[in-house]
Design an enzyme around this catalytic site. Structure first.
Site, PDB file in Angstrom:
ATOM      1  N   SER A  76       0.825  -1.202   0.000  1.00 15.18           N
ATOM      2  CA  SER A  76       0.000   0.000   0.000  1.00 15.18           C
ATOM      3  C   SER A  76       0.868   1.263   0.000  1.00 15.18           C
ATOM      4  O   SER A  76       1.652   1.449  -0.911  1.00 15.18           O
ATOM      5  CB  SER A  76      -0.959  -0.059   1.184  1.00 15.18           C
TER       6      SER A  76
ATOM      7  N   HIS B  87      -7.938  -5.453   1.109  1.00 12.72           N
ATOM      8  CA  HIS B  87      -6.668  -4.721   1.071  1.00 12.72           C
ATOM      9  C   HIS B  87      -5.782  -5.192   2.227  1.00 12.72           C
ATOM     10  O   HIS B  87      -6.093  -4.942   3.395  1.00 12.72           O
ATOM     11  CB  HIS B  87      -7.022  -3.241   1.241  1.00 12.72           C
TER      12      HIS B  87
HETATM   13  C1  GCU Z   1      -5.233   4.797   2.301  1.00 11.02           C
HETATM   14  C2  GCU Z   1      -4.701   5.570   1.131  1.00 11.02           C
HETATM   15  C3  GCU Z   1      -4.015   4.674   0.114  1.00 11.02           C
HETATM   16  C4  GCU Z   1      -2.980   3.822   0.795  1.00 11.02           C
HETATM   17  C5  GCU Z   1      -3.609   3.075   1.945  1.00 11.02           C
HETATM   18  C6  GCU Z   1      -2.625   2.268   2.799  1.00 11.02           C
HETATM   19  O1  GCU Z   1      -6.295   3.981   1.910  1.00 11.02           O
HETATM   20  O2  GCU Z   1      -5.772   6.275   0.571  1.00 11.02           O
HETATM   21  O3  GCU Z   1      -3.414   5.432  -0.910  1.00 11.02           O
HETATM   22  O4  GCU Z   1      -2.387   2.953  -0.140  1.00 11.02           O
HETATM   23  O5  GCU Z   1      -4.211   4.010   2.848  1.00 11.02           O
HETATM   24  O6  GCU Z   1      -1.469   2.610   2.885  1.00 11.02           O
HETATM   25  O7  GCU Z   1      -3.075   1.282   3.400  1.00 11.02           O
END
Ligand code: GCU
Length: 413
Positions: A242, A384
């Site tokens: 992420s 995610h």
């Molecule tokens: C949020 C953010 C993302 C990122 C994520 C993370 O959702 O909007 O861009 O990748 O956090 O780091 O888990």
């Protein structure tokens, strides 16, 4: 008494309304698009055309002209310029256990200290090296953007986010550092780290911010790994999830010593295309996380079409080194389709190196990993996250690409 109470009540009410108003102002209001039919018509900036409009047909023009241009575009507009020089790097092993993981591995906790202009930053590295074979081994290095308990050196806590035992059992060293050592993930405190060493970066609109600082930290860890005789530093895979996956891409693009790049669910300003405006957008990311990217990036809020780049160019800058990207099926925020399309574009640069494109024409089905390819990819069923499923496939990908004889793909036609 009555009028007094009325005045107080209306005062409190107006304060409440004001607070709601301020909050609404601070929140980006644009709706998030999750509908493929609503993706606007967009044109990606040309990957294989130099700024002087010369078409790139070969790897020499790519390496000498186009790739440096692309790196500069990302430095200037997105991640900020990454400072390279520093005065000194020292390290000390603060704790070593040759009998970790029931004798399978040696644990080293290493304190890496980088000094510049009399200021220093300390990176705490957790490193497990398999006890067999007794020769330098390749390694996976995770940029940890979640809790430190995910990389517990005592192994009292175990987590799929960093399944150290699985990696050790596969014959690799496994290492991790935490992003907060480089730049706390906070819009105020992010300056308390690497940026203290380079104060001029803070005032520059193209100065790096937190994501740049994390990527910088990955390179300093690699500086250390090059000095550790138990590690084959020419075979280090950088891994990030992420926001950490945005940093792993930028680290690998900036520092060609990383032999493999793995970016897990990295989404917007990671592996996904911005021009598509599907899921998270540039204005969303810059508003919620104002400390991640260079100030210049904010000029593209709600203005994607003005971007002189897109993330396919960042992925291409990693060629010809193996690159593995992932998504999760329920993580539409990170735009799985936009990620796959960016990878497909990047394959054109791998082809300049004679590496045959092997990704299918359209995104593979869920849980159908593509491993035997210079660019690997999977879309894991689920949320995610970074899981054991993801790591299993990273290991398979590394097994293929880190073989003693490099894998030879058919020449591209
Ligand atoms: C949020 C953010 C993302 C990122 C994520 C993370 O959702 O909007 O861009 O990748 O956090 O780091 O888990």
């Amino acid at each position: 008494m009555e009028p007094y109470r009325t005045v107080c009540t209306s005062f409190l009410l107006s304060m409440l309304l004001l607070a709601v108003f301020i909050r609404l102002q601070a929140q980006p209001t644009e709706p998030i698009n999750y509908d493929e039919a609503k993706v606007p018509v967009y044109t990606l900036p040309a990957l294989l055309k130099t700024t002087t409009n010369q078409t790139v047909h070969d790897k020499s023009t790519w390496e000498k002209q186009r790739r440096p241009e692309i790196i500069r575009l990302f430095e200037e507009n997105v991640y900020g310029k990454m400072p390279r020089p520093y005065d000194q790097l020292t390290y000390s092993v603060t704790h070593e256990d040759a009998n970790a993981m029931a004798g399978k591995a040696t644990l080293k906790e290493v304190l890496i200290e980088v000094v510049n202009h009399a200021k220093s930053v300390k990176i705490n590295l957790v490193l497990f090296v398999p006890n067999q074979p007794k020769k330098p081994v390749p390694a996976f290095l995770l940029i940890n953007n979640r809790g430190k308990d995910n990389t517990d050196p005592t192994r009292a806590q175990k987590s799929e986010f960093w399944p150290a035992e699985m990696v050790i059992d596969s014959g690799y060293a496994v290492a991790a550092f935490h992003v907060s050592d480089l730049a706390p993930d906070d819009s105020v405190r992010y300056v308390n780290g690497v940026l203290q060493l380079y104060p001029d970066r803070l005032t520059a609109n193209n100065g790096m911010r937190a994501i740049g600082a994390w990527a910088w930290g990955a390179s300093r860890v690699l500086d250390y790994l090059e000095k550790d005789a138990s590690i084959d530093a020419k075979r280090v895979a950088i891994v990030g999830h992420s926001r950490g996956g945005k940093a792993s891409l930028w680290a690998a693009a900036e520092d060609t010593r990383f032999a493999i790049c793995i970016t897990n669910c990295s989404g917007n300003t990671g592996a996904a295309l911005s021009h598509r405006r599907f899921g998270e957008t540039i204005s969303r990311i810059n508003t919620t996380f104002p400390h991640w990217f260079a100030n210049n990036y904010k000029t593209f809020n709600n203005n994607e079409d003005a971007l002189p780049l897109d993330q396919h160019m960042l992925l291409a800058a990693i060629a010809p080194r193996p690159l593995y990207a992932t998504n999760a099926s329920k993580d539409l925020w990170a735009d799985p389709t936009g990620t796959f399309l960016a990878l497909k574009q990047a394959e054109r640069v791998y082809a300049l190196y004679g590496l045959t494109p092997r990704l299918p024409a359209s995104p593979p089905a869920i849980n159908q990993p593509i491993i035997n390819s210079p660019i690997g990819y999977h879309n894991r069923e689920g949320e995610h996250n970074l899981t054991a499923y993801d790591w299993r496939h990273f290991i398979q990908f590394a097994n293929l690409h880190f073989r003693s004889k490099p894998i030879r793909y058919k020449k591209a036609p």
